[in-house]
Write a protein that holds these residues in place. Structure first.
Motif, mmCIF file in Angstrom:
data_model
loop_
_atom_site.group_PDB
_atom_site.id
_atom_site.type_symbol
_atom_site.label_atom_id
_atom_site.label_comp_id
_atom_site.label_asym_id
_atom_site.label_seq_id
_atom_site.Cartn_x
_atom_site.Cartn_y
_atom_site.Cartn_z
ATOM 1 N N THR A 184 21.803 0.441 -26.163
ATOM 2 C CA THR A 184 20.538 0.010 -26.750
ATOM 3 C C THR A 184 20.790 -0.702 -28.076
ATOM 4 O O THR A 184 21.822 -0.505 -28.718
ATOM 5 C CB THR A 184 19.593 1.207 -26.987
ATOM 6 N N TYR A 185 19.827 -1.519 -28.471
ATOM 7 C CA TYR A 185 19.916 -2.252 -29.745
ATOM 8 C C TYR A 185 18.646 -1.966 -30.521
ATOM 9 O O TYR A 185 17.549 -2.308 -30.092
ATOM 10 C CB TYR A 185 20.058 -3.754 -29.495
ATOM 11 N N ARG A 186 18.807 -1.312 -31.666
ATOM 12 C CA ARG A 186 17.658 -0.860 -32.457
ATOM 13 C C ARG A 186 17.121 -1.983 -33.341
ATOM 14 O O ARG A 186 17.851 -2.592 -34.118
ATOM 15 C CB ARG A 186 18.079 0.317 -33.331
ATOM 16 N N LEU A 187 15.817 -2.241 -33.224
ATOM 17 C CA LEU A 187 15.121 -3.206 -34.062
ATOM 18 C C LEU A 187 14.064 -2.500 -34.896
ATOM 19 O O LEU A 187 13.269 -1.727 -34.367
ATOM 20 C CB LEU A 187 14.454 -4.288 -33.210
ATOM 21 N N GLN A 188 14.051 -2.766 -36.201
ATOM 22 C CA GLN A 188 13.031 -2.231 -37.097
ATOM 23 C C GLN A 188 11.880 -3.228 -37.174
ATOM 24 O O GLN A 188 11.961 -4.240 -37.867
ATOM 25 C CB GLN A 188 13.615 -1.994 -38.490
ATOM 26 N N LEU A 189 10.814 -2.922 -36.440
ATOM 27 C CA LEU A 189 9.639 -3.783 -36.451
ATOM 28 C C LEU A 189 8.858 -3.579 -37.742
ATOM 29 O O LEU A 189 8.776 -2.469 -38.261
ATOM 30 C CB LEU A 189 8.755 -3.470 -35.246
ATOM 31 N N GLN A 190 8.278 -4.642 -38.255
ATOM 32 C CA GLN A 190 7.457 -4.600 -39.457
ATOM 33 C C GLN A 190 6.685 -5.913 -39.523
ATOM 34 O O GLN A 190 6.987 -6.845 -38.760
ATOM 35 C CB GLN A 190 8.328 -4.403 -40.691
ATOM 36 N N HIS A 208 19.038 -2.437 -23.211
ATOM 37 C CA HIS A 208 17.679 -2.175 -23.679
ATOM 38 C C HIS A 208 17.543 -2.482 -25.160
ATOM 39 O O HIS A 208 18.492 -2.283 -25.929
ATOM 40 C CB HIS A 208 17.305 -0.703 -23.456
ATOM 41 N N LEU A 209 16.352 -2.915 -25.544
ATOM 42 C CA LEU A 209 15.988 -2.998 -26.949
ATOM 43 C C LEU A 209 15.323 -1.686 -27.335
ATOM 44 O O LEU A 209 14.475 -1.174 -26.595
ATOM 45 C CB LEU A 209 15.027 -4.169 -27.196
ATOM 46 N N HIS A 210 15.717 -1.161 -28.458
ATOM 47 C CA HIS A 210 15.178 0.102 -28.969
ATOM 48 C C HIS A 210 14.270 -0.242 -30.143
ATOM 49 O O HIS A 210 14.750 -0.679 -31.198
ATOM 50 C CB HIS A 210 16.343 0.998 -29.382
ATOM 51 N N LEU A 211 12.958 -0.065 -29.954
ATOM 52 C CA LEU A 211 11.969 -0.486 -30.946
ATOM 53 C C LEU A 211 11.506 0.686 -31.794
ATOM 54 O O LEU A 211 11.255 1.781 -31.288
ATOM 55 C CB LEU A 211 10.752 -1.098 -30.258
ATOM 56 N N SER A 212 11.377 0.465 -33.094
ATOM 57 C CA SER A 212 10.733 1.444 -33.967
ATOM 58 C C SER A 212 9.285 1.601 -33.521
ATOM 59 O O SER A 212 8.796 0.840 -32.677
ATOM 60 C CB SER A 212 10.841 0.989 -35.419
ATOM 61 N N PRO A 213 8.525 2.581 -34.044
ATOM 62 C CA PRO A 213 7.188 2.871 -33.510
ATOM 63 C C PRO A 213 6.299 1.631 -33.384
ATOM 64 O O PRO A 213 6.256 0.786 -34.287
ATOM 65 C CB PRO A 213 6.635 3.867 -34.527
ATOM 66 N N GLN A 239 20.374 -2.736 -35.843
ATOM 67 C CA GLN A 239 20.226 -4.169 -36.068
ATOM 68 C C GLN A 239 21.215 -4.694 -37.119
ATOM 69 O O GLN A 239 21.310 -4.182 -38.227
ATOM 70 C CB GLN A 239 18.801 -4.485 -36.500
ATOM 71 N N GLY A 240 21.967 -5.703 -36.714
ATOM 72 C CA GLY A 240 22.911 -6.337 -37.621
ATOM 73 C C GLY A 240 24.285 -5.724 -37.642
ATOM 74 O O GLY A 240 25.221 -6.319 -38.188
ATOM 75 N N THR A 241 24.462 -4.554 -37.053
ATOM 76 C CA THR A 241 25.752 -3.867 -37.174
ATOM 77 C C THR A 241 26.793 -4.376 -36.189
ATOM 78 O O THR A 241 27.931 -3.916 -36.213
ATOM 79 C CB THR A 241 25.596 -2.342 -37.000
ATOM 80 N N GLU A 242 26.431 -5.334 -35.334
ATOM 81 C CA GLU A 242 27.461 -5.963 -34.513
ATOM 82 C C GLU A 242 28.390 -6.813 -35.387
ATOM 83 O O GLU A 242 29.502 -7.136 -34.980
ATOM 84 C CB GLU A 242 26.838 -6.810 -33.394
ATOM 85 N N ALA A 243 27.926 -7.174 -36.580
ATOM 86 C CA ALA A 243 28.759 -7.849 -37.576
ATOM 87 C C ALA A 243 28.978 -6.885 -38.740
ATOM 88 O O ALA A 243 28.520 -5.738 -38.704
ATOM 89 C CB ALA A 243 28.075 -9.126 -38.041
ATOM 90 N N GLU A 244 29.687 -7.338 -39.765
ATOM 91 C CA GLU A 244 29.831 -6.482 -40.948
ATOM 92 C C GLU A 244 28.450 -6.135 -41.470
ATOM 93 O O GLU A 244 27.595 -6.994 -41.644
ATOM 94 C CB GLU A 244 30.621 -7.211 -42.036
ATOM 95 N N TYR A 245 28.219 -4.861 -41.720
ATOM 96 C CA TYR A 245 26.895 -4.412 -42.153
ATOM 97 C C TYR A 245 27.073 -3.402 -43.270
ATOM 98 O O TYR A 245 27.467 -2.255 -43.037
ATOM 99 C CB TYR A 245 26.134 -3.799 -40.981
ATOM 100 N N LEU A 246 26.816 -3.837 -44.482
ATOM 101 C CA LEU A 246 26.986 -3.000 -45.659
ATOM 102 C C LEU A 246 25.609 -2.705 -46.230
ATOM 103 O O LEU A 246 24.962 -3.569 -46.811
ATOM 104 C CB LEU A 246 27.853 -3.720 -46.700
ATOM 105 N N ALA A 247 25.143 -1.485 -46.034
ATOM 106 C CA ALA A 247 23.800 -1.123 -46.470
ATOM 107 C C ALA A 247 23.781 0.293 -46.996
ATOM 108 O O ALA A 247 24.566 1.156 -46.573
ATOM 109 C CB ALA A 247 22.808 -1.265 -45.312
ATOM 110 N N LEU A 248 22.864 0.538 -47.922
ATOM 111 C CA LEU A 248 22.652 1.865 -48.470
ATOM 112 C C LEU A 248 21.378 2.445 -47.882
ATOM 113 O O LEU A 248 20.839 1.941 -46.900
ATOM 114 C CB LEU A 248 22.596 1.775 -50.002
ATOM 115 N N VAL A 249 20.864 3.504 -48.491
ATOM 116 C CA VAL A 249 19.701 4.211 -47.976
ATOM 117 C C VAL A 249 18.465 3.317 -48.014
ATOM 118 O O VAL A 249 18.424 2.321 -48.747
ATOM 119 C CB VAL A 249 19.501 5.508 -48.810
#
Length: 800
Positions: A26-32, A54-59, A659-669
């Motif tokens: 699955t691939y998680r997408l943060q909808l907004q 599958h695409l994994h959608l936030s609520p 989302q985005g972690t198929e490439a380098e993904y440097l993120a905090l909280v």
């Protein structure tokens, strides 16, 4: 006149077989609002090319306007308009289907947003009180607060805010907030009008001790929903079940089931209603804690897998050295942030007596009523203070989130915990309250609805306490290795041996082969790549100590040494970062820790000192010493990043790619990790690895599915311990480098070999390379620190 409760519309179960197969990935997408359904639809060709199923959608249901996450649901009957509404969701599903993708969606059964102007059900409860047909939706204690619902919405005491409360027709306004007025009260003078409502607008600080509704953890803006009521379940799940029936959605992720009164019953009801669709639950497991076998789900969302993968790339000896350095550098005592278990216990006491005071008070009242009305005279004459003390002492000793009806509560609320809890009492007979409370929790006392209510509330309070004290407090106080401070992790024992990792994978393949696995999520405190970089420090703690000595000599106005340690490690994990970004993350860090400032008791002088330190230190010239160290270790960071990614994508379970972690993904909280999604512009070696592994899973689903096998493989030779390998169903082989810096210092691979299963093997990541028999590991890892092999012939890609 009391309105009649509407007849429940019980949704028909989703039709039976054929049930869609479990996802391969699955691939998680943060909808907004900045990334609605239309944007997701435009990204479908790119996402399909990665190889996910599958695409994994936030609520996707209606949420508070402007919400960037969607967990603050206001209407379960509608798909969120800001995202494009139901038409937009169905269009996304259609385009996804054309590209061979299904949809999995996140649902939120535990709570709704406490925003009456948008939440119709709550609006009606505020207007009509307990007679409202929606009153049973929410977990409200109408016996408290004089039969009125406390609304902690005022910026100060009522007397100071009264001038901002305005009657406007049949509503009450407070700045941009709107509340309904009880019928016939709109003409009353303001003081009498306020007293006449079914709710009480109050200073937000009163929520800690006066609140009379169940909430999500200690977040008063999210009110608990009683989905244990079949009618409420039907109303809040009808739209999701309709989307499942129509084929718009194929699977579900369940947010925070531990907040529910009876997760067992809820999941059984949901399983029946969905016809057994693939469902995973956001269940946080402690080390060694099994998922309840009675739950009819595919498994967890994967935080337990995250802990295993991270631990695999952590050097236990180096982690121990970092702990010693941390204690000296931060000047912490073993029981004041220098010892994990003690830090958790102290945090739990703080949370249970402060943030969750109203929850424990309500639980104490239920226990007092049970004891006072019991036919068992041994339960009588128990002072409420003693019962409350016993409850707190048992709650802080919980080592998992909660007990469940289908599990043995005695193994969770243990006799040893009760023995320890009694030591908090000075009078032995008063200490008997601990046994009384434990008997109530275990169901040995307290029959009937009141006893069931007590056990449910105890479990709900326990889960909130565990989350708040561990994830939201102790993780920010105990900091030897920040990569270990992740949901589901064990900072006190951050490393996982290869043998333990293989044993875990074997259990997953046997018991929960279609569970989710993750490295990064919308809730991780640091992305997988940041944690992979930090783990390298366990291989060179002496170099870390030297750099810390240099930045300390530089003098940077450190407000406190614990913060400094966390700041320098954050910079190492993230790399050079904008000042505003780092300040935001570290300000959240110190507020969550609650040692010098907090969300509700902010200390401006301290927070200003934190901002000044970040600007002068990590984002100033001393920060280059840390980023230079990171640069010098880039090859070893790369080995960890690629190794963790490949293990995650090929181990048992269904990998969820954030989302985005198929490439380098440097993120905090959050909110750092919840930016709107943008596809990777340029392929990288991590992108190519991710795509190759995902496409291989799609091409050979039986090698990874329910009936697949997992076989550990052992290298032979002087550096065997640095090669972790396993085979999937004799068709796919994963091999990764573990602790590459230690390996280099020891002289490299030399004559280390990896015995391969029978057959001819081709390199999926570097096409053209083939192996049989024993592969020299140095050759296997000639171009990359990882290898993904596929057996050719006999049904492989070159046969036929």
């Amino acid at each position: 006149m009391t309105p009649e409760r509407p007849d429940p519309v019980i949704p028909a179960p989703v039709p039976g077989p054929p049930v869609p197969a479990a996802p391969t990935a699955t691939y998680r997408l943060q909808l907004q609002p900045e990334f609605p359904f239309a944007a997701a639809e435009a990204a479908v060709p790119y996402l399909a090319s990665l190889g996910v199923s599958h695409l994994h959608l936030s609520p996707v249901l209606e949420a508070v306007p402007g919400s960037t996450h969607g967990y603050d649901v206001v209407d379960h009957a509608r798909v969120r308009g800001e995202l494009g509404g139901e038409e937009g969701l169905r269009s996304l599903a259609g385009t996804a289907r054309e590209h061979g993708l299904g949809l999995v969606v996140d649902i939120v059964p535990n709570h709704m947003a406490m925003t009456p102007r948008h939440n119709h059900a709550l609006w009606e409860v505020l207007r009509e009180g307990p007679a409202s047909p929606y009153a049973h939706w929410f977990d409200i204690d109408w016996e408290a607060q004089g039969g009125r619902l406390l609304l902690p919405v005022l910026g100060g005491p009522l007397g100071a805010e009264i001038g901002h409360l305005k009657v406007d027709g049949d509503v009450l306004r407070y700045y941009d907030q709107v509340f309904p007025l009880r019928e016939g009260t709109e003409k009353l003078p303001l003081p009498r009008l306020l007293d006449a409502q079914w709710y009480r607008p109050a200073w937000w600080r009163l929520a800690r001790t006066e609140l009379n509704y169940r909430r999500f953890f200690s977040i008063s803006e999210l009110i608990g929903v009683r989905v244990e009521d079949p009618e409420v379940f039907a109303a809040t799940h009808a739209k999701i079940l309709e989307l499942l029936r129509d084929g718009v959605v194929e699977g579900l992720r369940i947010d925070h089931p531990d907040g529910l009164a009876d997760p067992d019953a809820y999941l059984r009801r949901l399983h029946e209603a969905t016809g057994g669709r693939w469902t995973v639950v956001e269940k946080i497991l402690a080390d060694g804690e099994p998922l309840p076998a009675a739950w009819p789900v595919a498994g967890t969302t994967g935080y337990d897998a995250l802990r295993q993968v991270d631990g695999l790339f952590t050097d236990p000896a180096g982690a121990g050295e970092l702990l010693g350095q941390y204690r000296r550098f931060a000047a912490v005592q073993a029981d004041r942030g220098g010892h994990w278990e003690s830090t958790v216990r102290r945090a739990a006491y703080k949370v249970v007596t402060h943030e969750l005071a109203t929850e424990t008070d309500r639980l104490t009242r239920v226990a007092s009523r049970l004891c006072a009305g019991s036919e068992d005279l041994a339960l009588r004459d128990r002072a409420p203070w003693a019962l409350g003390s016993a409850l707190r002492e048992l709650l802080v000793r919980m080592e998992v989130y909660r007990p469940y009806p289908s599990t043995d509560a005695a193994s969770i609320v243990t006799g040893a915990a009760a023995d320890e809890a009694r030591t908090a009492f000075t009078v032995p007979e008063e200490a008997r309250a601990v046994d009384v409370v434990r008997d109530l929790v275990l169901g040995r006392a307290g029959e009937g609805p009141a006893g069931a209510e007590f056990r449910a509330r105890f479990a709900q309070t326990s889960s909130a306490l565990r989350a708040k004290s561990v994830e939201d407090t102790a993780f920010y106080r105990y900091q030897p290795l920040l990569s270990a401070n992740e949901v589901g992790g064990n900072p006190g024992s951050p490393a996982v041996s290869p043998d333990d990792f293989h044993a875990y994978c074997a259990r997953v393949q046997r018991d929960w082969p279609a569970m989710g696995t993750v490295l990064s999520t919308h809730d991780t405190k640091r992305s997988g790549d940041v944690r992979a970089a930090l783990s390298v420090l366990t291989q060179c703690p002496e170099r870390w100590a030297d750099v810390l000595a240099e930045v300390t000599r530089a003098g940077t106005g450190v407000p406190d040494p614990q913060l400094a340690w966390a700041a320098w490690q954050t910079l190492f994990g993230l790399g050079p970062a904008a000042e505003e970004r780092l300040q935001g993350a570290l300000l959240k860090h110190v507020r969550e820790a609650g040692l010098h400032t907090a969300w509700t008791e902010q200390e401006p002088a301290y927070e200003e000192a934190v901002a000044a330190f970040v600007a002068e230190g990590p984002c100033g010239s001393p920060g280059r010493l840390v980023t230079d160290l990171r640069t010098s270790l880039a090859l070893h960071v790369r080995a960890n990043v690629l190794g963790a990614a490949l293990v995650h994508l090929t181990m048992p379970g269904v990998p969820d790619v954030y989302q985005g972690t198929e490439a380098e993904y440097l993120a905090l909280v959050d909110p750092d990790n919840r930016s709107p999604f943008t596809p990777a512009e340029q392929p990288s070696e991590k992108t190519e690895l991710t795509t190759a592994a995902l496409r291989l899973r799609a091409r050979r689903p039986t090698a990874f599915g329910d009936a697949a096998t997992y076989t550990p493989l052992s290298a032979e030779g002087p550096a065997a311990a640095h090669c972790v390998a396993f085979a999937r169903s004799g068709e796919v082989l994963t091999a990764v480098t573990r602790m590459s810096l230690r390996l280099a210092r020891a002289g490299g691979w030399r004559d280390t070999r990896l015995p391969l299963p029978a057959g001819r093997w081709t390199d999926v990541l570097t096409p053209g390379r083939k192996f049989t028999g024993h592969a020299r590991v140095e050759e296997l890892f000639e171009t990359l620190p990882v290898a993904l092999l596929e057996r050719v012939g006999e049904g492989g890609p070159e046969s036929g």
